[in-house]
Design a protein around this motif. Structure first.
Motif, short mmCIF file in Angstrom:
data_model
loop_
_atom_site.label_atom_id
_atom_site.label_comp_id
_atom_site.label_asym_id
_atom_site.label_seq_id
_atom_site.Cartn_x
_atom_site.Cartn_y
_atom_site.Cartn_z
N MET A 47 0.82 -1.21 0.00
CA MET A 47 0.00 0.00 0.00
C MET A 47 0.86 1.27 0.00
SD MET A 47 -3.24 -1.08 2.36
CE MET A 47 -4.20 0.39 1.95
N GLN A 48 2.00 1.22 0.65
CA GLN A 48 2.93 2.35 0.62
C GLN A 48 3.46 2.56 -0.80
OE1 GLN A 48 4.86 4.42 3.36
NE2 GLN A 48 2.64 4.41 3.58
N TRP A 49 3.82 1.48 -1.47
CA TRP A 49 4.29 1.58 -2.85
C TRP A 49 3.21 2.10 -3.78
CZ3 TRP A 49 7.09 -3.79 -3.25
CH2 TRP A 49 8.32 -3.69 -2.60
N ALA A 50 1.95 1.82 -3.41
CA ALA A 50 0.83 2.28 -4.22
C ALA A 50 0.54 3.77 -4.01
CB ALA A 50 -0.42 1.47 -3.91
N GLY A 51 1.22 4.38 -3.06
CA GLY A 51 1.08 5.81 -2.85
C GLY A 51 0.17 6.23 -1.72
N ILE A 52 -0.26 5.28 -0.90
CA ILE A 52 -1.12 5.63 0.23
C ILE A 52 -0.24 6.13 1.37
CG2 ILE A 52 -2.77 4.73 1.90
CD1 ILE A 52 -3.67 2.80 -0.30
N ALA A 53 -0.58 7.30 1.90
CA ALA A 53 0.25 7.96 2.90
C ALA A 53 0.10 7.33 4.28
CB ALA A 53 -0.12 9.44 2.98
N ASP A 54 1.07 7.60 5.15
CA ASP A 54 1.05 7.08 6.51
C ASP A 54 -0.15 7.59 7.31
OD1 ASP A 54 3.37 5.59 6.27
OD2 ASP A 54 4.64 7.30 6.82
N GLY A 55 -0.63 8.76 7.00
CA GLY A 55 -1.73 9.35 7.73
C GLY A 55 -3.10 8.82 7.34
#
Length: 95
Positions: A47-55
């Motif tokens: 999901m991080q690689w997909a561009g979803i932010a930590d927040g």
């Protein structure tokens, strides 16, 4: 760095899941938390690689919830396979 929080949460909830599910004596104590942690790490990373932010709350819900869901399914499957195998062995031995 936030991935560690997700992994600690998944592992902790996986420990609780191990004790909530039946037939604990048929599997190792580390199986459920290990599966939950591994799946949570993979989902979080994807999901991080997909561009979803930590927040984004969905990053946390999907990674931790998905890890617990897969761990529950894997744990139930392992317990069912072990029960089936033990029943076949008892029949073969005439017990």
């Amino acid at each position: 760095m936030y991935i560690l929080l997700a992994l600690i949460a998944a592992c902790s909830l996986g420990i609780g899941l191990h004790f909530l599910m039946p037939k604990r004596d048929l599997r190792g104590v580390a199986v459920t938390p290990a599966v939950a942690t591994a799946v949570a790490a993979a989902v979080y990373t994807i999901m991080q690689w997909a561009g979803i932010a930590d927040g984004n709350v969905w990053l946390w819900v999907v990674s931790i919830g998905g890890g617990l869901l897969v761990a529950a399914i894997a744990t139930a499957s392992i317990s069912a396979q072990r029960t089936h195998h033990d029943r076949l062995e008892k029949q073969a031995l005439g017990i």
